[in-house]
Design an enzyme around this catalytic site. Structure first.
Site, PDB file in Angstrom:
ATOM      1  N   ASP A  86     -36.824  42.881  38.150  1.00  0.00           N
ATOM      2  CA  ASP A  86     -36.428  41.594  38.734  1.00  0.00           C
ATOM      3  C   ASP A  86     -35.242  41.052  37.926  1.00  0.00           C
ATOM      4  O   ASP A  86     -35.344  40.886  36.715  1.00  0.00           O
ATOM      5  CB  ASP A  86     -37.623  40.630  38.687  1.00  0.00           C
ATOM      6  CG  ASP A  86     -37.430  39.402  39.554  1.00  0.00           C
ATOM      7  OD1 ASP A  86     -36.270  38.979  39.758  1.00  0.00           O
ATOM      8  OD2 ASP A  86     -38.440  38.843  40.015  1.00  0.00           O
ATOM      9  N   ASP A  97     -30.969  36.032  42.724  1.00  0.00           N
ATOM     10  CA  ASP A  97     -32.235  36.523  42.152  1.00  0.00           C
ATOM     11  C   ASP A  97     -32.745  37.618  43.082  1.00  0.00           C
ATOM     12  O   ASP A  97     -32.868  37.396  44.288  1.00  0.00           O
ATOM     13  CB  ASP A  97     -33.181  35.304  42.098  1.00  0.00           C
ATOM     14  CG  ASP A  97     -34.593  35.585  41.631  1.00  0.00           C
ATOM     15  OD1 ASP A  97     -34.869  36.707  41.176  1.00  0.00           O
ATOM     16  OD2 ASP A  97     -35.427  34.649  41.739  1.00  0.00           O
ATOM     17  N   HIS A 157     -38.633  30.725  46.423  1.00  0.00           N
ATOM     18  CA  HIS A 157     -38.244  29.383  45.987  1.00  0.00           C
ATOM     19  C   HIS A 157     -36.829  29.052  46.420  1.00  0.00           C
ATOM     20  O   HIS A 157     -35.979  29.931  46.548  1.00  0.00           O
ATOM     21  CB  HIS A 157     -38.328  29.293  44.460  1.00  0.00           C
ATOM     22  CG  HIS A 157     -37.730  30.496  43.764  1.00  0.00           C
ATOM     23  ND1 HIS A 157     -36.455  30.516  43.280  1.00  0.00           N
ATOM     24  CD2 HIS A 157     -38.227  31.750  43.539  1.00  0.00           C
ATOM     25  CE1 HIS A 157     -36.208  31.714  42.754  1.00  0.00           C
ATOM     26  NE2 HIS A 157     -37.265  32.492  42.908  1.00  0.00           N
ATOM     27  N   HIS A 165     -35.996  27.218  40.279  1.00  0.00           N
ATOM     28  CA  HIS A 165     -37.094  26.872  41.188  1.00  0.00           C
ATOM     29  C   HIS A 165     -36.914  25.429  41.634  1.00  0.00           C
ATOM     30  O   HIS A 165     -37.488  24.507  41.074  1.00  0.00           O
ATOM     31  CB  HIS A 165     -38.454  27.083  40.512  1.00  0.00           C
ATOM     32  CG  HIS A 165     -38.762  28.529  40.277  1.00  0.00           C
ATOM     33  ND1 HIS A 165     -39.736  29.202  40.985  1.00  0.00           N
ATOM     34  CD2 HIS A 165     -38.201  29.439  39.464  1.00  0.00           C
ATOM     35  CE1 HIS A 165     -39.752  30.470  40.589  1.00  0.00           C
ATOM     36  NE2 HIS A 165     -38.842  30.641  39.657  1.00  0.00           N
ATOM     37  N   GLU A 189     -39.585  36.444  48.170  1.00  0.00           N
ATOM     38  CA  GLU A 189     -40.105  37.532  47.344  1.00  0.00           C
ATOM     39  C   GLU A 189     -41.554  37.872  47.638  1.00  0.00           C
ATOM     40  O   GLU A 189     -42.461  37.405  46.967  1.00  0.00           O
ATOM     41  CB  GLU A 189     -39.891  37.253  45.852  1.00  0.00           C
ATOM     42  CG  GLU A 189     -40.297  35.893  45.346  1.00  0.00           C
ATOM     43  CD  GLU A 189     -39.875  35.708  43.869  1.00  0.00           C
ATOM     44  OE1 GLU A 189     -40.108  36.606  43.059  1.00  0.00           O
ATOM     45  OE2 GLU A 189     -39.295  34.654  43.553  1.00  0.00           O
ATOM     46  N   GLU A 287     -37.418  41.453  46.579  1.00  0.00           N
ATOM     47  CA  GLU A 287     -36.844  40.099  46.614  1.00  0.00           C
ATOM     48  C   GLU A 287     -35.353  40.106  46.929  1.00  0.00           C
ATOM     49  O   GLU A 287     -34.600  40.961  46.443  1.00  0.00           O
ATOM     50  CB  GLU A 287     -37.040  39.421  45.246  1.00  0.00           C
ATOM     51  CG  GLU A 287     -36.470  37.992  45.165  1.00  0.00           C
ATOM     52  CD  GLU A 287     -36.737  37.292  43.834  1.00  0.00           C
ATOM     53  OE1 GLU A 287     -36.986  37.996  42.839  1.00  0.00           O
ATOM     54  OE2 GLU A 287     -36.692  36.057  43.810  1.00  0.00           O
TER      55      GLU A 287
HETATM   56 MN    MN Z   1     -37.380  34.593  42.389  1.00  0.00          MN
HETATM   57 MN    MN Z   2     -36.854  37.303  40.849  1.00  0.00          MN
END
Ligand code: MN
Ligand code: MN
Length: 303
Positions: A86, A97, A157, A165, A189, A287
């Site tokens: 990640d 992200d 998020h 977030h 995700e 994600e």
């Molecule tokens: Mn994330």
């Molecule tokens: Mn992530």
């Protein structure tokens, strides 16, 4: 709304994430030390003109989220494991992200495919006014139809500048209130585990990732506040690795002993405990970060 300059920052951050994730099969190899992987990913981000938006996360098997190597980590990628990579990048605070799962046992391939398909279907739904519960419902349905279980208490998020977030959560089951907005950025995700496990995560108790809860503090000049201000000016309110702190050298400050005290102050420092599946089921994750632009999903972390 998103102006041209901001858009360019998101696009650049997204491209760096995408290129690292597309290289995951080379980066993640059986027997390679996790700390070497984390350091390679984080230096690749910097070499390409970005900054890590959070430490490189590598989560093995039943570990679902928030593991990054501590200093001196001796763990290596085990044969037959399921590994989540990640990665977060920011350019001037604009964050992308993304995550992929690399699988070293053919038996887990279907679990990985379930989160990838759930993500594909969810991304197509990411349009203005869509309810977040509808996004959660499609993720839940794809994962269940394939014979697996979504992780109910992990979510995607909304993303804002220097805020990983922000605002809305994007659930992995059919819950939640709120609707998607044009011009906003969201990480989606899906996480899934095997059907005979619990389908939620719990804290393992360990934490290697932290974040400043406060902006700069003035009027105090003891060592704790000095380190706090250094951390904030380096990382703002974004997550950082304990490993990064312990590698800092600051003149006249014993960083490791001051950090040991500072991190106990939960009002100043937020901790992200390592999250593990409650029934020790294997976990897969996929994600992307999506900008909703002129009514359509624009996948920033897709190539
Ligand atoms: Mn994330
Ligand atoms: Mn992530």
């Amino acid at each position: 709304m998103v102006d041209e300059e901001v858009f360019e920052c998101y696009v650049k951050a997204g491209r760096i994430v995408a290129s690292i994730l597309s290289d995951a099969h080379r980066i993640i190899r059986v027997g390679r030390r996790l700390i070497d992987i984390c350091e390679e990913v984080e230096s690749t981000i910097r070499n390409r003109g970005g900054n890590p938006a959070f430490p490189c996360n590598i989560c093995i098997d039943h570990i679902a989220a928030h593991y990054t190597s501590p200093l001196g980590d001796y763990i290596s990628i085990p044969d037959g494991s399921l590994v989540k990579l990640d990665v977060g990048v920011h350019i001037d605070g604009y964050i992308a992200d993304g995550a992929v799962t690399v699988c070293f046992d053919d038996r887990y391939e279907k679990l990985v495919e379930s989160v990838e398909e759930a993500l594909d279907k969810a991304v197509k739904l990411m349009k203005p006014n869509v309810k977040v519960s509808e996004v959660g419902a499609i993720i839940q349905r794809v994962i269940r139809d394939r014979g697996f279980k979504p992780i109910a208490n992990l979510t995607g998020h909304e993303i804002d500048r220097f805020n990983l977030h922000a605002g809305l959560s994007i659930p992995n089951i059919e819950v939640g209130t709120g609707r998607l907005k044009d011009g906003s950025v969201y990480a989606v995700e899906p996480f899934a585990t095997v059907s005979n496990s619990i389908g939620s995560v719990v804290s393992s108790g360990d934490a290697y990732i932290f974040r400043c809860q406060h902006t700069r503090i003035s009027g105090k000049n003891d060592e704790t506040y000095r380190l706090m201000n250094i951390l904030y000016s380096n990382f703002y309110s974004l997550p950082f690795a304990e490993r990064w702190v312990l590698e800092m050298s600051v003149e006249g400050l014993d960083v490791s002993s001051v950090w040991r005290n500072l991190k106990k102050d939960r009002k100043l420092i937020f901790r992200y405990p390592v999250l593990v599946e409650a029934g020790r089921g294997l976990v897969a994750q996929s994600e992307h970060t999506i900008l909703i632009l002129d009514g359509e999903p624009y996948v920033l972390t897709g190539l």
